[in-house]
Design an enzyme around this catalytic site. Structure first.
Site, short mmCIF file in Angstrom:
data_model
loop_
_atom_site.label_atom_id
_atom_site.label_comp_id
_atom_site.label_asym_id
_atom_site.label_seq_id
_atom_site.Cartn_x
_atom_site.Cartn_y
_atom_site.Cartn_z
N ASP A 1 13.10 -38.77 0.33
CA ASP A 1 13.12 -38.35 1.73
C ASP A 1 14.52 -37.85 2.06
OD1 ASP A 1 12.41 -37.93 4.36
OD2 ASP A 1 11.82 -39.99 4.78
N CYS B 1 1.44 -40.91 7.27
CA CYS B 1 2.23 -42.08 7.64
C CYS B 1 2.47 -42.16 9.15
CB CYS B 1 3.57 -42.05 6.91
SG CYS B 1 4.36 -43.68 6.80
#
Length: 203
Positions: free
Chosen positions: A131, A7
């Site tokens: 996360d 990412c």
């Protein structure tokens, strides 16, 4: 089989790196100036067009107007949208009404407690991402995902030193890496290749 997402891509050089390593997903942070990895929708169009067709482009959005997210999905600039802000079930429902069948919606959750895990488990998104923060590269309490009863992406502080341990401990559906494949704030092709190679082994 652990899926791999790299990412925070923002440069042509980053695309060349992932095209060589061939992760399953490539993430682009769109319209979020607070991130040093931010790109514009027009930049996204350019970079995603350079991406190997075997890699799914994922747009990462923070409280973005669903019309833009829907447009990018409809135009197939991205194959999945990752919602990383305060988007709720109503937002997901509205977005679904704008996009074609098969477009993937991923909702990210900041995991601090069991309650956060329960909320992620109930999400109507196609996939969830766990996360520890807002892309700050910090590892969170890995005992919490063990309570998850659906497939998920694991993110937060993953790197070459801990990614094997994370996979063996949690067996996540996918693993999302950003700062862990950077050197001096930029994507490092060697690190990308090494971390993809680690996850490809015995996947």
């Amino acid at each position: 089989m652990t899926r791999i997402k790299i990412c925070g891509l923002s440069r042509e050089e980053d695309i060349a790196c992932v095209n060589m390593a061939l992760p399953d997903y490539a993430g682009f942070i769109v319209n979020y100036p607070k991130s040093k990895r931010n790109i514009t929708p027009s930049r996204l169009r350019l970079l995603s067009s350079m991406l190997d067709k075997r890699i799914v482009a994922v747009g990462v959005f923070v409280d973005e107007d669903e019309a833009l997210v829907g447009q990018l999905l409809n135009e197939r600039i991205i194959g999945a949208a990752q919602l990383h802000g305060s988007e709720d079930e109503d937002y997901i429902r509205r977005l679904r009404g704008l996009v074609p069948k098969g477009a993937v919606i991923i909702k990210a959750f900041k995991i601090k407690s069991k309650e956060d895990i329960l909320a992620a488990g109930k999400s109507s998104a196609d996939m969830v991402l766990l996360d520890g923060g807002a892309g700050d590269g910090k590892v969170f309490d890995w005992t919490l995902p063990k309570m998850m009863d659906r497939p998920y992406f694991l993110a937060g502080g993953l790197n070459e030193e801990n990614i094997r341990q994370a996979r063996e401990a949690l067996h996540p559906w996918g693993m999302d890496v950003s700062s862990g494949v950077e050197t001096d704030g930029r994507k490092d092709g060697d690190k990308i290749c090494r971390i993809v190679d680690i996850l490809r082994k015995n996947r």
